[in-house]
Design an enzyme around this catalytic site. Structure first.
Site, PDB file in Angstrom:
ATOM      1  N   LYS A  22       0.856  -1.021  -0.039  1.00 49.41           N
ATOM      2  CA  LYS A  22      -0.065  -0.181  -0.120  1.00 49.41           C
ATOM      3  C   LYS A  22       0.888   1.221   0.084  1.00 49.41           C
ATOM      4  CE  LYS A  22      -1.358   1.584   3.830  1.00 49.41           C
ATOM      5  NZ  LYS A  22      -1.493   2.852   4.793  1.00 49.41           N
ATOM      6  N   ASN A  23       1.942   1.307   0.874  1.00 46.74           N
ATOM      7  CA  ASN A  23       2.710   2.650   1.186  1.00 46.74           C
ATOM      8  C   ASN A  23       3.500   2.757  -0.256  1.00 46.74           C
ATOM      9  OD1 ASN A  23       1.158   3.084   3.273  1.00 46.74           O
ATOM     10  ND2 ASN A  23       2.794   2.363   4.809  1.00 46.74           N
ATOM     11  N   ARG A  93      -3.277  10.057   4.578  1.00 41.46           N
ATOM     12  CA  ARG A  93      -2.066  10.702   4.718  1.00 41.46           C
ATOM     13  C   ARG A  93      -1.088  11.008   3.357  1.00 41.46           C
ATOM     14  NH1 ARG A  93      -0.222  13.619   8.530  1.00 41.46           N
ATOM     15  NH2 ARG A  93       2.122  14.069   8.649  1.00 41.46           N
ATOM     16  N   ARG A 122       2.369  14.113  13.743  1.00 43.20           N
ATOM     17  CA  ARG A 122       2.623  13.840  12.343  1.00 43.20           C
ATOM     18  C   ARG A 122       2.939  15.281  11.710  1.00 43.20           C
ATOM     19  NH1 ARG A 122      -0.414   8.954  10.150  1.00 43.20           N
ATOM     20  NH2 ARG A 122       1.497   8.451   8.779  1.00 43.20           N
ATOM     21  N   PRO A 123       3.849  16.023  12.201  1.00 46.83           N
ATOM     22  CA  PRO A 123       4.154  17.160  11.411  1.00 46.83           C
ATOM     23  C   PRO A 123       4.699  16.832   9.890  1.00 46.83           C
ATOM     24  CG  PRO A 123       5.840  16.954  13.009  1.00 46.83           C
ATOM     25  CD  PRO A 123       4.871  15.775  13.007  1.00 46.83           C
ATOM     26  N   ILE A 124       4.718  18.012   9.083  1.00 39.30           N
ATOM     27  CA  ILE A 124       5.137  17.966   7.720  1.00 39.30           C
ATOM     28  C   ILE A 124       6.462  18.830   7.314  1.00 39.30           C
ATOM     29  CG2 ILE A 124       3.272  16.743   6.721  1.00 39.30           C
ATOM     30  CD1 ILE A 124       2.633  19.841   5.720  1.00 39.30           C
ATOM     31  N   ASP A 125       6.889  19.370   8.621  1.00 39.71           N
ATOM     32  CA  ASP A 125       8.100  20.387   8.432  1.00 39.71           C
ATOM     33  C   ASP A 125       9.060  19.947   7.500  1.00 39.71           C
ATOM     34  OD1 ASP A 125       8.285  18.611  10.702  1.00 39.71           O
ATOM     35  OD2 ASP A 125      10.290  19.608  10.886  1.00 39.71           O
ATOM     36  N   GLN A 126       9.523  18.706   7.434  1.00 40.93           N
ATOM     37  CA  GLN A 126      10.696  18.286   6.590  1.00 40.93           C
ATOM     38  C   GLN A 126      10.503  18.610   5.157  1.00 40.93           C
ATOM     39  OE1 GLN A 126      13.551  17.579   8.155  1.00 40.93           O
ATOM     40  NE2 GLN A 126      12.479  18.575   9.733  1.00 40.93           N
ATOM     41  N   ASP A 307       4.972  -0.110  12.056  1.00 40.30           N
ATOM     42  CA  ASP A 307       3.739  -0.545  11.657  1.00 40.30           C
ATOM     43  C   ASP A 307       3.547  -1.901  12.230  1.00 40.30           C
ATOM     44  OD1 ASP A 307       3.164   1.728  10.506  1.00 40.30           O
ATOM     45  OD2 ASP A 307       3.631   1.163   8.404  1.00 40.30           O
ATOM     46  N   ILE A 329       9.059   5.998  16.888  1.00 34.36           N
ATOM     47  CA  ILE A 329       8.638   6.780  15.606  1.00 34.36           C
ATOM     48  C   ILE A 329       7.531   7.682  16.107  1.00 34.36           C
ATOM     49  CG2 ILE A 329       8.251   6.499  13.121  1.00 34.36           C
ATOM     50  CD1 ILE A 329      10.609   5.128  13.623  1.00 34.36           C
TER      51      ILE A 329
HETATM   52  C1  EPZ Z   1       4.946   6.463   6.607  1.00 32.25           C
HETATM   53  O1  EPZ Z   1       4.104   7.510   7.373  1.00 32.25           O
HETATM   54  C2  EPZ Z   1       3.820   5.258   6.514  1.00 32.25           C
HETATM   55  N1  EPZ Z   1       2.657   5.934   5.831  1.00 32.25           N
HETATM   56  C3  EPZ Z   1       3.128   4.784   7.725  1.00 32.25           C
HETATM   57  O2  EPZ Z   1       2.426   3.625   7.688  1.00 32.25           O
HETATM   58  C4  EPZ Z   1       4.391   4.415   8.645  1.00 32.25           C
HETATM   59  O3  EPZ Z   1       4.074   4.328   9.890  1.00 32.25           O
HETATM   60  C5  EPZ Z   1       5.650   5.485   8.915  1.00 32.25           C
HETATM   61  O4  EPZ Z   1       6.034   5.944   7.314  1.00 32.25           O
HETATM   62  C6  EPZ Z   1       6.808   5.144   9.289  1.00 32.25           C
HETATM   63  O5  EPZ Z   1       7.288   3.773   8.504  1.00 32.25           O
HETATM   64  C7  EPZ Z   1       2.553   6.062   4.520  1.00 32.25           C
HETATM   65  O6  EPZ Z   1       3.724   5.576   3.599  1.00 32.25           O
HETATM   66  C8  EPZ Z   1       1.507   6.531   3.470  1.00 32.25           C
HETATM   67  P1  EPZ Z   1       7.243   9.325   8.474  1.00 32.25           P
HETATM   68  P2  EPZ Z   1       5.041   8.994   7.132  1.00 32.25           P
HETATM   69  O7  EPZ Z   1       7.377  10.515   7.716  1.00 32.25           O
HETATM   70  O8  EPZ Z   1       5.427   9.102   6.072  1.00 32.25           O
HETATM   71  C9  EPZ Z   1       8.274  12.633  12.206  1.00 32.25           C
HETATM   72  C10 EPZ Z   1       0.309   2.520   7.743  1.00 32.25           C
HETATM   73  O9  EPZ Z   1      -0.033   1.898   8.967  1.00 32.25           O
HETATM   74  N2  EPZ Z   1       8.210  13.643  10.981  1.00 32.25           N
HETATM   75  O10 EPZ Z   1       8.218   8.314   8.157  1.00 32.25           O
HETATM   76  O11 EPZ Z   1       3.951   9.999   7.632  1.00 32.25           O
HETATM   77  C11 EPZ Z   1       6.838  12.053  12.189  1.00 32.25           C
HETATM   78  O12 EPZ Z   1       6.103  12.803  13.132  1.00 32.25           O
HETATM   79  C12 EPZ Z   1       1.084   3.906   8.151  1.00 32.25           C
HETATM   80  O13 EPZ Z   1       0.358   2.013   6.893  1.00 32.25           O
HETATM   81  C13 EPZ Z   1       8.428  14.934  11.090  1.00 32.25           C
HETATM   82  O14 EPZ Z   1       8.656  15.240  12.429  1.00 32.25           O
HETATM   83  O15 EPZ Z   1       6.022   8.750   8.426  1.00 32.25           O
HETATM   84  C14 EPZ Z   1       7.429  10.574  12.807  1.00 32.25           C
HETATM   85  O16 EPZ Z   1       7.672  10.689  14.262  1.00 32.25           O
HETATM   86  C15 EPZ Z   1       0.808   4.384   9.441  1.00 32.25           C
HETATM   87  N3  EPZ Z   1       8.225  15.800  10.416  1.00 32.25           N
HETATM   88  C16 EPZ Z   1       8.665  10.252  12.216  1.00 32.25           C
HETATM   89  O17 EPZ Z   1       9.052  11.593  11.489  1.00 32.25           O
HETATM   90  C17 EPZ Z   1       7.857  15.690   8.964  1.00 32.25           C
HETATM   91  O18 EPZ Z   1       7.956  16.484   8.164  1.00 32.25           O
HETATM   92  C18 EPZ Z   1       8.668   9.458  10.862  1.00 32.25           C
HETATM   93  O19 EPZ Z   1       7.366   9.669  10.029  1.00 32.25           O
HETATM   94  C19 EPZ Z   1       7.956  14.236   8.793  1.00 32.25           C
HETATM   95  C20 EPZ Z   1       7.849  13.210   9.602  1.00 32.25           C
END
Ligand code: EPZ
Length: 432
Positions: A22-23, A93, A122-126, A307, A329
């Site tokens: 899916k992802n 997401r 779940r911020p998107i700052d990066q 996950d 995470i």
């Molecule tokens: C992806 O989420 C997956 N979703 C998630 O799967 C998965 O749990 C996660 O990666 C970790 O492997 C999709 O691929 C659609 P991240 P994502 O950016 O991309 C922090 C599922 O069940 N962060 O890797 O949103 C964040 O808060 C889902 O299928 C920032 O601070 O996760 C987290 O603590 C749930 N700023 C960490 O980084 C940012 O700009 C990792 O998040 C981006 C992230």
């Protein structure tokens, strides 16, 4: 509202085919709109998040032709808007991948701020920091929650991610593939789905090197072209069935997988006493006894996936002795523990750590799926529990698992999707 009703106690036995990831599919679908030529994608999972993503793509003029249940043809030639709006898009997401894709192709994107599973802030700052570095100076969240990014031109940049993030790594690859010059993403995520999106983009003519390591180098190309591509198998779906085998003392072969992607999961299963047999594209899990206790900490790939955290907690809840699960995470990923406690588990959560005193059995209960993976984990708990379990809010589970109940039934589980109490009573009469 649909529910799963489960009668626990049957060991899962047999083979299960794992679907496309899916992802990975979510990133690949977004990437597919970056060319005006037609793209054919195979092994697309038929799950709710993918349907919402396709709905968002169609809302801006993308043409999607369904060849069969898992194969689509996509054409982004007639995209007529770079604004993806609407409440429904908040349900996933990965809608934010459309920012990277539209910005990369048209230098302009506006997408409603995403929702997705409620597992943390779940911020998107990066993502935004990277878009700005590539030239979208205004990248940010405006008004009532739109992410915007506009650029006169996109130029390659050196981007250092402050934490390992799957979403930002994929989004920045999308935004950078057609930027002028070289982009370097440091501290990139190494998850199999990041590699899959990069491979797909390369098949479309991109020049991305290093995906799967923590430094990704992208040389911008003028344009992308059509291609045919097959999505990798879903690591988390496979892992979920592997833990279902462990918890029910079963014998399950997950087929159509890449065993390498499952190594951290297989290693933990061995630690808790399961036998694991690997072949080229399958992994067999045999569990004959009560799980052993262990400690685990979730980490970015190749570490143990966040996950899979609820699924391993369900298994360790039945282990002899004390286990510790640390979530590193997402800060809010133990919400399901209350539900598991109602089934008899003995788990104390202290901030990001769950301390688990194993019990010898779970007892069936009426519970609610709080999010996608936790929902699947609670179903597994129900499969191992004494008596009947009813799981509410299964729409969460259906976001990421295709035919979950059907696949479990084929392995001998007593589980059915029902609409109401009458359905539950009918199931009880049937299974006795
Ligand atoms: C992806 O989420 C997956 N979703 C998630 O799967 C998965 O749990 C996660 O990666 C970790 O492997 C999709 O691929 C659609 P991240 P994502 O950016 O991309 C922090 C599922 O069940 N962060 O890797 O949103 C964040 O808060 C889902 O299928 C920032 O601070 O996760 C987290 O603590 C749930 N700023 C960490 O980084 C940012 O700009 C990792 O998040 C981006 C992230």
């Amino acid at each position: 509202m649909e529910q799963y009703v489960i009668k626990g106690g049957s060991p899962l036995v047999g083979e299960v085919e794992i679907g496309g990831a899916k992802n990975a599919a979510l990133g690949i679908l977004a990437a597919s709109i970056m060319t005006d030529e037609t793209v054919l994608i195979e092994n697309v999972p038929d799950v709710r998040d993918i349907k919402v993503m396709m709905q968002a793509m169609e809302s801006i003029g993308v043409i999607i032709q369904h060849i069969d249940r898992h194969t689509v043809k996509i054409n982004g030639r007639n995209i007529n808007s770079q604004v993806v709006d609407g409440d429904y898009i908040k349900r996933i997401r990965a809608s934010y991948y459309l920012i990277g894709a539209l910005l990369g192709k048209y230098k302009s994107a506006e997408v409603t701020l995403p929702g997705g599973c409620n597992i943390g802030t779940r911020p998107i700052d990066q993502h935004l920091k990277g878009f700005r570095a590539l030239g979208a100076k205004d990248a940010g969240v405006v008004g009532g929650g739109m992410i915007v990014a506009h650029a006169d031109e996109l130029k390659g940049a050196h981007i250092y991610l402050d934490m390992v993030t799957v979403g930002a790594t994929i989004n920045l690859m999308l935004a950078a593939v057609m930027a002028e010059g070289q982009t370097i993403i440091e501290n990139a995520a190494k998850e199999p789905h990041v590699v899959d999106v990069a491979n797909f983009l390369n098949c479309m003519g991109a020049n991305i090197k290093g995906a799967g390591t923590d430094v990704i180098r992208i040389r911008g190309v003028q344009s992308l072209h059509g291609t045919e591509y097959t999505i990798i198998p879903d690591q988390i779906e496979a892992g979920t069935f592997m833990f279902a085998a462990a918890v029910t003392k079963g014998d399950v072969t997950v087929k159509n997988v890449i065993p390498k992607h499952l190594e951290s999961i297989s290693a933990k299963l061995m630690e808790i006493g399961c036998e694991i047999e690997e072949s080229d594209d399958a992994v067999r899990v045999v569990a004959t006894k009560r799980p052993l206790h262990t400690h685990v900490k979730t980490l970015p790939y190749p570490g143990f996936p966040t996950d899979m955290q609820p699924q391993i907690t369900v298994a360790l809840g039945l282990a002899e002795g004390t286990s510790i699960v640390t979530e590193s995470i997402f800060e809010n990923r133990f919400k399901y523990v209350d539900e598991l406690t109602r089934m008899g588990a003995s788990i104390k959560v202290e901030s990001s750590t769950a301390i688990i005193e194993g019990v010898s059995r779970y007892t069936g209960a009426s519970i609610t799926a709080p999010d996608l993976r936790a929902g699947a984990a609670l179903v597994i708990a129900g499969l191992a529990a004494d008596g009947y379990t009813v799981v509410d809010d299964i729409r969460y589970i259906e976001r990421g698992y295709e035919d979950f109940d059907v696949k479990l039934r084929n392995l001998g589980a007593m589980i059915e999707k029902v609409e109401d109490d009458r359905g539950i009573q009918k199931f009880k009469l049937k299974v006795g």
